[in-house]
Design an enzyme around this catalytic site. Structure first.
Site, PDB file in Angstrom:
ATOM      1  N   CYS A  24      56.247   1.839 -21.087  1.00  0.00           N
ATOM      2  CA  CYS A  24      54.850   1.535 -20.538  1.00  0.00           C
ATOM      3  C   CYS A  24      53.742  -0.186 -20.025  1.00  0.00           C
ATOM      4  CB  CYS A  24      54.332   1.829 -22.027  1.00  0.00           C
ATOM      5  SG  CYS A  24      54.481   3.806 -22.420  1.00  0.00           S
ATOM      6  N   TYR A  52      37.055   9.377 -21.528  1.00  0.00           N
ATOM      7  CA  TYR A  52      36.949   8.627 -22.880  1.00  0.00           C
ATOM      8  C   TYR A  52      38.157   7.470 -22.999  1.00  0.00           C
ATOM      9  CZ  TYR A  52      34.027  11.721 -25.802  1.00  0.00           C
ATOM     10  OH  TYR A  52      33.002  12.121 -26.053  1.00  0.00           O
ATOM     11  N   ASP A  95      50.564  11.833 -27.433  1.00  0.00           N
ATOM     12  CA  ASP A  95      49.477  11.977 -26.957  1.00  0.00           C
ATOM     13  C   ASP A  95      49.111  12.936 -27.708  1.00  0.00           C
ATOM     14  OD1 ASP A  95      49.404   9.743 -25.350  1.00  0.00           O
ATOM     15  OD2 ASP A  95      50.011  11.226 -23.496  1.00  0.00           O
TER      16      ASP A  95
END
Length: 354
Positions: A24, A52, A95
């Site tokens: 990441c 968001y 996620d």
């Protein structure tokens, strides 16, 4: 948690060598990603991602049903192709879990290097598929292209948990901030790539990255579920970057205690020596507006750790203070969880305590 073979027994591999930057840490800088998020999600549905900057969108189907949609892929972050595959799967599933949803189906996203890397990539994909199967998430297809830099990930479809309550927002002032995995993955993997540490030192990082955040489903569906008001995972933008996003969603501020951070072995020493990833500067820039002068007042190694990009990082939970001890007792370990601060009513401001 997915079990791992001994990471010290696996030699350096072709996939590992194809990555210019691992995991990441290769994400687009946060300020650029923020702009991309504003451009996305112009269609119908409850697109939580565009509003968001969450990495999952919850889409209303019009008949009361909701689907969670997400996609995540990473470059090789560790030498072992088997560990790489497990980490890529755990990272993509995260996620969905932190949104309070249950993964059901996945499509692979594969950039496969030619030559010797092809067989190693097959090993990585097999390992990833095993993680998905353990999660009850069926791998139903995918797409692959030839690419000199290996990349592996998944588009995942999830459904709400049994309560139907999502965790994307809902945090409250005075909620405790609980982090469920230690920090420092980016520092360790980039230090190994640079030859500052050997591969044996990556063992704790591999254990952390291959652990999924599946515990959130049982937690939210259980008797303590109502005490977890909101969640996010800590990935490429570091703890500070993802805490900023949590605060923005619910118009809150936060107080963090750098001395309370759970950190992997050797990370503080490496950070004190200046070891950091290529994302350090952009992640720091992203949080300057909410941290103000407090960021400059931190020790250099604290700034590095707080902005360190995590791959398959832990969940950051907003927990009702009266239920904190009970929730902590339900969280998985090792490596264990830690209270790192609390949320405040001071919207848009993150401060630091000793």
């Amino acid at each position: 948690m997915v079990s791992n073979p001994d990471s010290t027994s696996v030699p350096r591999t072709e996939l590992w060598k194809t990555a210019r930057c691992g995991g990441c840490a290769r994400k687009v800088p946060a300020l650029t990603a923020q702009r991309f998020a504003r451009l996305a999600g112009q269609g119908d549905g409850q697109d939580l991602g565009s509003r968001y900057m969450a990495d999952v969108a919850a889409v209303e189907l019009g008949d009361g049903r909701v689907l969670g949609l997400t996609v995540d892929f990473i470059t090789s972050v560790v030498p072992s192709p088997v560990h790489y595959g497990r980490i890529a799967a755990a990272n993509a599933l995260s996620d969905v879990y932190v949104a309070g949803m249950v993964p059901r189906f996945a499509l692979s996203v594969a950039c496969v290097p030619p030559g010797a890397g092809t067989e190693e990539f097959a090993d990585a994909l097999d390992a990833a598929a095993a993680v998905l199967t353990d999660a009850g998430c069926a791998l139903v297809g995918g797409h692959s292209v030839v690419d000199p830099e290996a990349k592996l990930g998944f588009a995942v479809v999830g459904v709400p948990n049994a309560t139907g309550r999502l965790l994307v927002s809902g945090a409250r002032p005075d909620d405790a901030l609980v982090l469920t995995k230690p920090l420092g993955v980016g520092i360790l993997t980039s230090s190994c790539r640079a030859g500052l540490i050997d591969e044996a030192a990556l063992g704790p990082a591999v254990e952390a990255m291959t652990a999924t955040n599946a515990f959130l489903v049982d937690l939210v569906e259980g008797p303590l579920g109502g005490a977890v008001h909101a969640a996010t995972d800590v990935t490429g933008f570091g703890l500070l970057g993802h805490l900023k996003e949590m605060c923005v969603r619910d118009r809150l501020g936060a107080t963090l205690s750098p001395t309370s951070l759970p950190v992997l072995d050797r990370v503080w020493d490496l950070a004190a020596g200046g070891a950091h990833t290529s994302a350090f500067e952009t992640n720091t820039q992203y949080v300057r507006d909410v941290c103000g002068e407090g960021l400059a007042a931190l020790r250099p190694e604290e700034r590095i750790v707080l902005t360190d990009p995590q791959t398959s990082g832990g969940a950051l939970l907003a927990v009702a203070p009266e239920a904190l001890d009970a929730v902590l007792a339900e969280l998985p370990g090792p490596p264990g969880s830690a209270v790192v601060g609390r949320l405040t009513a001071d919207s848009g401001r993150i401060t630091f305590t000793g």
